[in-house]
Design an enzyme around this catalytic site. Structure first.
Site, short mmCIF file in Angstrom:
data_model
loop_
_atom_site.label_atom_id
_atom_site.label_comp_id
_atom_site.label_asym_id
_atom_site.label_seq_id
_atom_site.Cartn_x
_atom_site.Cartn_y
_atom_site.Cartn_z
N ASP A 160 6.92 42.39 11.14
CA ASP A 160 8.21 41.83 10.71
C ASP A 160 9.27 41.93 11.82
O ASP A 160 10.33 41.31 11.72
CB ASP A 160 8.70 42.53 9.43
CG ASP A 160 8.90 44.04 9.57
OD1 ASP A 160 8.62 44.59 10.65
OD2 ASP A 160 9.34 44.66 8.58
N LYS A 171 4.93 40.32 20.58
CA LYS A 171 4.24 39.94 19.34
C LYS A 171 4.67 38.52 18.94
O LYS A 171 3.85 37.72 18.46
CB LYS A 171 4.56 40.93 18.21
CG LYS A 171 3.95 42.31 18.39
CD LYS A 171 2.42 42.33 18.40
CE LYS A 171 1.80 42.02 17.07
NZ LYS A 171 0.32 42.22 17.13
N TYR A 201 16.82 59.49 15.32
CA TYR A 201 17.60 58.57 16.16
C TYR A 201 18.94 58.23 15.51
O TYR A 201 18.99 57.89 14.31
CB TYR A 201 16.84 57.26 16.35
CG TYR A 201 15.76 57.27 17.42
CD1 TYR A 201 15.95 57.92 18.63
CD2 TYR A 201 14.58 56.57 17.22
CE1 TYR A 201 14.96 57.89 19.61
CE2 TYR A 201 13.59 56.54 18.20
CZ TYR A 201 13.79 57.21 19.39
OH TYR A 201 12.82 57.17 20.36
N ASP A 204 -12.65 47.57 21.06
CA ASP A 204 -11.46 48.38 21.28
C ASP A 204 -11.53 49.03 22.66
O ASP A 204 -12.56 49.56 23.05
CB ASP A 204 -11.37 49.47 20.19
CG ASP A 204 -9.98 50.08 20.12
OD1 ASP A 204 -9.34 49.96 19.06
OD2 ASP A 204 -9.53 50.69 21.13
P1 NAD Z 1 -2.36 51.26 17.30
O1 NAD Z 1 -1.53 51.40 18.52
O2 NAD Z 1 -2.60 52.45 16.43
O3 NAD Z 1 -3.80 50.68 17.66
C1 NAD Z 1 -3.99 49.67 18.61
C2 NAD Z 1 -5.46 49.66 18.98
O4 NAD Z 1 -5.67 48.59 19.90
C3 NAD Z 1 -5.94 50.95 19.67
O5 NAD Z 1 -7.16 51.37 19.11
C4 NAD Z 1 -6.11 50.54 21.11
O6 NAD Z 1 -7.12 51.29 21.78
C5 NAD Z 1 -6.47 49.07 20.98
N1 NAD Z 1 -6.15 48.29 22.18
C6 NAD Z 1 -4.99 48.30 22.87
N2 NAD Z 1 -5.08 47.47 23.91
C7 NAD Z 1 -6.32 46.90 23.86
C8 NAD Z 1 -6.99 45.95 24.67
N3 NAD Z 1 -6.42 45.41 25.73
N4 NAD Z 1 -8.25 45.58 24.31
C9 NAD Z 1 -8.85 46.12 23.22
N5 NAD Z 1 -8.25 47.05 22.44
C10 NAD Z 1 -7.00 47.42 22.76
O7 NAD Z 1 -1.67 50.09 16.48
P2 NAD Z 1 -1.54 49.87 14.90
O8 NAD Z 1 -0.35 50.60 14.43
O9 NAD Z 1 -2.85 50.12 14.28
O10 NAD Z 1 -1.20 48.31 14.85
C11 NAD Z 1 -2.26 47.34 14.74
C12 NAD Z 1 -1.63 45.96 14.71
O11 NAD Z 1 -0.74 45.86 13.61
C13 NAD Z 1 -0.81 45.63 15.97
O12 NAD Z 1 -1.06 44.29 16.31
C14 NAD Z 1 0.62 45.81 15.52
O13 NAD Z 1 1.49 44.96 16.23
C15 NAD Z 1 0.54 45.42 14.05
N6 NAD Z 1 1.55 46.05 13.18
C16 NAD Z 1 1.66 47.42 13.13
C17 NAD Z 1 2.59 47.98 12.26
C18 NAD Z 1 2.73 49.48 12.11
O14 NAD Z 1 3.59 49.93 11.35
N7 NAD Z 1 1.90 50.29 12.77
C19 NAD Z 1 3.43 47.17 11.49
C20 NAD Z 1 3.29 45.78 11.60
C21 NAD Z 1 2.34 45.23 12.43
#
Ligand code: NAD
Length: 356
Positions: free
Chosen positions: A131, A160, A213, A34
């Site tokens: 999604d 994505k 929003y 990370d």
């Molecule tokens: P988040 O933003 O909380 O966490 C992302 C993490 O990735 C962070 O710890 C950040 O430090 C790390 N990161 C970012 N760039 C990086 C890099 N270049 N190299 C290494 N680490 C890096 O995101 P989240 O909400 O935990 O989402 C995680 C995944 O799930 C994502 O791929 C997101 O698209 C997907 N997702 C999230 C949701 C949601 O509701 N949060 C819904 C569907 C899918």
């Protein structure tokens, strides 16, 4: 037993996944990679035993190669991403870099590590997606299934979508053993306070406005993060190579309904526990006023998708997936977590405000 590299494991969903997997599969070896961007937080992994943490970038090919070799990784679970739609509107470049180029870097490293010799050892590359790649639904349209055409509308969802296509192509072209999960909006412990549910919860405790929003009628299919982690874990263990699984909570709610639930739960919590008024004196609920008085309508986000809904029947039938919480239960647990973990979120509030 898996030798697992979890990217983005210090983020919201990644850290919950590491906890979930550590508990459900104690013999797995877990390495977290990370970059600790504004959204990453080392403290989100506090108390999780036997996890190797590496601070670094998924775009750093030499580092990824080294980790795959040194730890004999056979499973990559890829969460790392830029994940906030609002930020993708003001600064899309970081989204293309991390979400598209970063995913490609991991895929290439995995291909070289796992497919370049004569013998193909068992491996799995699980890609976590959203999604939002499917675009926006009309009120009466059927929920997103795995065959819904991609129609991403924001730089976030487009990046994505690009990463999903690369994962698909690496399976189709090179035979990499991949699975993808596309899931709906998550909420729960360790969520950075820029996303709707933690932002509104913490604003309500501090007596700050709750910025809604547009007309507040955008609909999302809310999923507790532990239910999402269960779905990801099942896809890794039982998913078929090359397949996509949609993971949802079956809890379609307009933002206004979510906000009503947040306000109602906070009012109830303060009524039941007088010590909360002392800990959070600026909350309207501390003075026995309604939290809902903080709601303020603000200009809508450009291109704001109206409705998302997930058809999770394939994951249910083929993986045995079933979400365990409805929204009211999941939010009650989440509120309790935020009330009990002030030391985790207090330092992040300033970071969220500065970064926004
Ligand atoms: P988040 O933003 O909380 O966490 C992302 C993490 O990735 C962070 O710890 C950040 O430090 C790390 N990161 C970012 N760039 C990086 C890099 N270049 N190299 C290494 N680490 C890096 O995101 P989240 O909400 O935990 O989402 C995680 C995944 O799930 C994502 O791929 C997101 O698209 C997907 N997702 C999230 C949701 C949601 O509701 N949060 C819904 C569907 C899918």
């Amino acid at each position: 037993m898996a030798d697992m590299l979890v990217t983005g494991g210090a983020g919201f969903i990644g850290s919950n996944f590491v906890r979930h997997r550590r508990a459900s599969h104690p013999s797995d070896r877990i390495v977290v990679l990370d970059l600790l961007t504004y959204a990453g937080n080392r403290a989100s992994l506090d108390g999780v035993a036997d996890v190797s943490f590496v601070e670094g970038d998924i775009c750093d090919r030499a580092l990824v190669d080294r980790l795959l070799a040194e730890h004999a990784i056979d499973t990559i679970v890829h969460f790392a991403a830029e994940s906030h739609v609002d930020r993708s509107i003001t600064g899309p470049e970081a989204f293309v870099r991390t979400n598209v180029i970063g995913t490609h870097t991991l895929l290439e490293a995995a291909r070289m590590r796992w497919l370049s010799g004569d013998a193909r050892a068992p491996h799995r590359f699980h890609h976590v997606s959203t999604d939002e790649v499917y675009g926006s639904l009309e009120p009466d349209e059927a929920a997103f299934s795995e065959t819904t055409p991609y129609r991403p509308n924001s730089p976030y969802s487009a990046s994505k979508a690009g990463s999903d296509h690369l994962v698909r192509a690496y399976h189709h072209t090179y035979g990499l053993d991949t699975t993808i999960s596309n899931c709906s909006n998550n909420y729960g412990p360790y969520q950075f306070p820029e996303k709707l549910i933690p932002l509104f919860t913490l604003n309500a405790l501090s007596g700050k406005h709750l910025p809604v929003y547009g007309d507040g009628m955008n609909v999302r299919d809310w999923l507790h993060v532990e239910d999402h982690c269960l779905g990801v874990s099942l896809a890794i263990d039982r998913g078929v190579a090359g397949e996509v699984y949609n993971i949802g909570g079956g809890q379609e709610l307009a933002n206004l309904r979510v906000i009503e639930e947040i306000c109602r739960s906070i009012d109830e919590a303060f009524a039941a526990d007088p010590s909360l008024a002392t800990r959070f004196p600026d909350a309207p609920a501390a003075q026995r006023r309604a939290t809902a008085e903080l709601v303020q309508y603000v200009t809508d986000r450009p291109g704001h998708d109206r409705r998302y809904a997930i058809d999770a029947r394939k994951a249910e039938a083929e993986l045995g997936y079933a979400p365990r919480r409805d929204f009211a239960t999941g939010f009650a647990e989440t509120l309790r977590w935020f009330l009990n973990n002030e030391e985790w979120w207090r330092p992040l509030q300033e970071r969220a405000a500065v970064a926004r």
